[in-house]
Design a protein around this motif. Sequence first.
Motif, PDB file in Angstrom:
ATOM      1  N   ALA A 208       0.833  -1.207   0.000  1.00  0.00           N
ATOM      2  CA  ALA A 208       0.000   0.000   0.000  1.00  0.00           C
ATOM      3  C   ALA A 208       0.867   1.256   0.000  1.00  0.00           C
ATOM      4  O   ALA A 208       0.590   2.224  -0.723  1.00  0.00           O
ATOM      5  N   ILE A 209       1.929   1.257   0.821  1.00  0.00           N
ATOM      6  CA  ILE A 209       2.840   2.405   0.880  1.00  0.00           C
ATOM      7  C   ILE A 209       3.529   2.600  -0.470  1.00  0.00           C
ATOM      8  O   ILE A 209       3.631   3.721  -0.981  1.00  0.00           O
ATOM      9  N   ALA A 210       4.004   1.494  -1.064  1.00  0.00           N
ATOM     10  CA  ALA A 210       4.689   1.570  -2.358  1.00  0.00           C
ATOM     11  C   ALA A 210       3.763   2.141  -3.432  1.00  0.00           C
ATOM     12  O   ALA A 210       4.168   2.974  -4.248  1.00  0.00           O
ATOM     13  N   TYR A 211       2.513   1.724  -3.392  1.00  0.00           N
ATOM     14  CA  TYR A 211       1.542   2.203  -4.382  1.00  0.00           C
ATOM     15  C   TYR A 211       1.258   3.688  -4.197  1.00  0.00           C
ATOM     16  O   TYR A 211       1.288   4.475  -5.154  1.00  0.00           O
ATOM     17  N   CYS A 212       0.999   4.097  -2.975  1.00  0.00           N
ATOM     18  CA  CYS A 212       0.584   5.480  -2.715  1.00  0.00           C
ATOM     19  C   CYS A 212       1.729   6.486  -2.812  1.00  0.00           C
ATOM     20  O   CYS A 212       1.497   7.671  -3.009  1.00  0.00           O
ATOM     21  N   GLU A 223       6.232   7.927   5.466  1.00  0.00           N
ATOM     22  CA  GLU A 223       5.044   7.138   5.819  1.00  0.00           C
ATOM     23  C   GLU A 223       5.393   6.084   6.868  1.00  0.00           C
ATOM     24  O   GLU A 223       4.632   5.846   7.813  1.00  0.00           O
ATOM     25  N   ILE A 224       6.562   5.473   6.740  1.00  0.00           N
ATOM     26  CA  ILE A 224       7.016   4.483   7.726  1.00  0.00           C
ATOM     27  C   ILE A 224       7.227   5.148   9.088  1.00  0.00           C
ATOM     28  O   ILE A 224       6.866   4.600  10.135  1.00  0.00           O
ATOM     29  N   GLN A 225       7.818   6.347   9.070  1.00  0.00           N
ATOM     30  CA  GLN A 225       8.052   7.081  10.315  1.00  0.00           C
ATOM     31  C   GLN A 225       6.741   7.478  10.990  1.00  0.00           C
ATOM     32  O   GLN A 225       6.638   7.481  12.217  1.00  0.00           O
ATOM     33  N   TYR A 241      -5.301   0.859   9.181  1.00  0.00           N
ATOM     34  CA  TYR A 241      -4.358   1.634   8.385  1.00  0.00           C
ATOM     35  C   TYR A 241      -4.710   1.554   6.903  1.00  0.00           C
ATOM     36  O   TYR A 241      -4.708   2.574   6.204  1.00  0.00           O
ATOM     37  N   LEU A 242      -5.004   0.350   6.408  1.00  0.00           N
ATOM     38  CA  LEU A 242      -5.325   0.181   4.998  1.00  0.00           C
ATOM     39  C   LEU A 242      -6.616   0.917   4.635  1.00  0.00           C
ATOM     40  O   LEU A 242      -6.726   1.500   3.554  1.00  0.00           O
ATOM     41  N   LYS A 243      -7.572   0.909   5.561  1.00  0.00           N
ATOM     42  CA  LYS A 243      -8.823   1.629   5.331  1.00  0.00           C
ATOM     43  C   LYS A 243      -8.562   3.126   5.246  1.00  0.00           C
ATOM     44  O   LYS A 243      -9.085   3.826   4.377  1.00  0.00           O
ATOM     45  N   GLN A 244      -7.707   3.622   6.150  1.00  0.00           N
ATOM     46  CA  GLN A 244      -7.380   5.048   6.186  1.00  0.00           C
ATOM     47  C   GLN A 244      -6.647   5.480   4.918  1.00  0.00           C
ATOM     48  O   GLN A 244      -6.996   6.492   4.311  1.00  0.00           O
ATOM     49  N   ILE A 245      -5.657   4.708   4.515  1.00  0.00           N
ATOM     50  CA  ILE A 245      -4.855   5.094   3.355  1.00  0.00           C
ATOM     51  C   ILE A 245      -5.684   4.982   2.077  1.00  0.00           C
ATOM     52  O   ILE A 245      -5.512   5.750   1.130  1.00  0.00           O
ATOM     53  N   TYR A 246      -6.630   4.040   2.072  1.00  0.00           N
ATOM     54  CA  TYR A 246      -7.504   3.890   0.910  1.00  0.00           C
ATOM     55  C   TYR A 246      -8.457   5.082   0.804  1.00  0.00           C
ATOM     56  O   TYR A 246      -8.699   5.611  -0.272  1.00  0.00           O
ATOM     57  N   GLN A 247      -8.980   5.532   1.940  1.00  0.00           N
ATOM     58  CA  GLN A 247      -9.885   6.679   1.945  1.00  0.00           C
ATOM     59  C   GLN A 247      -9.158   7.952   1.532  1.00  0.00           C
ATOM     60  O   GLN A 247      -9.694   8.796   0.805  1.00  0.00           O
TER      61      GLN A 247
END
Length: 379
Positions: A208-212, A223-225, A241-247
């Motif tokens: 998810a981080i790599a994509y965003c 983002e990791i920090q 976390y995945l829900k938040q980053i997706y929103q």
Amino acid sequence: MPVFQPFDDKLFIEYDIITQVQILHQFFGFFQPQSCYTYLMKIKPEQLSKHLNEELSSIYLAFGPEILLVEQSLSSIKSASIERGFTDRVRFDIDGNFNWDKIFSEISSTSLFTHQRVIECHLSTGKIGVKGSKALCEITENLPNDILLIISAGKLDMAQQKSKWFKLLEKKGVIIQHWEVQSDHLVGWILNHMEQLGLVANKEIANAIAYCTEGNLLASMQEIQKLQITYPDGKINAADYLKQIYQQSHYSIFGLIDAALKGDAIKVNKVFNSLLEEATPMIMVISSLYREIKTLSIMAVELQQNQSIESILNKHRVWQKRKPLVTQALKTHPYQSLQKLTLLLGRIDRSLKGRDNLNVSDELRTVLITLAGKNQWTQ
């Protein structure tokens, strides 16, 4: 004890130069191991920590296209230098017009507070000119024992790496070259840094981080920090976390592309209009869309080769939440259709740069709506 064949090429070639010299010294009693540190000392970034634990060279050069990786090496070197008493530091930013006398003056001056100093030089370009090359060679050859010279630079081409000043730095000091982190290694890079910061590594979160962050290492690290601050015990609530980053991505370029892959033309228009109102640089939309369509094109070819859709998605590290979107897009668009979109994106990019005459925003909207499957491509 197994018999060691020191000149077995297949075995001997596996050792780095340090190990080879140590082996020769052990078996034949010649070459002091420490002498190899003054001979073509080029180490991998992952070897730097071990090297700094063992010794501190007088000269370091760290370079490469990824600024974050270079900065991480510089940080390790500076930390090690402080532990060894190099507490005074001065930095010079060097371009083609730099006055090298400033460095000579700094070297010749005496500090009132410490005898050991760090001189840090950042080369804004590897093209330092004849005067710069001569000055850097002179500094390297005559560096006092109480000064640590740390040099950093961006990407250096092969001609620059064969220059006199580079070869002398390589002979007298330690070279650390960083390479770009390729997309197929990015998730692994994120997972490693999650572990280094005390986070429980999670592959879906890393994807998810790599994509965003679109492969931007600095953004990925930030983002990791953030995760480290949010989850001090290291245990990330993956679902939240995945829900938040997706929103968060819904009204971004990522949300725009996902809406197109989903076939939601109404949302495509809505998000695209929002990006136009916010004056989002169209080059960012073009580059993100190009990467997405290029990846889809590769997947489409693999699909024609009778590879399973699931194996293709896993091979390209598609984020779990995006798998249905990518699957639908591959069902909607054959390879030929994706190639036509790629060609149109090329014209849009040239128009943005003034080399073609298309209306950039109108044509981008056309690509997005076509990707959504709501507009049949006509010859």
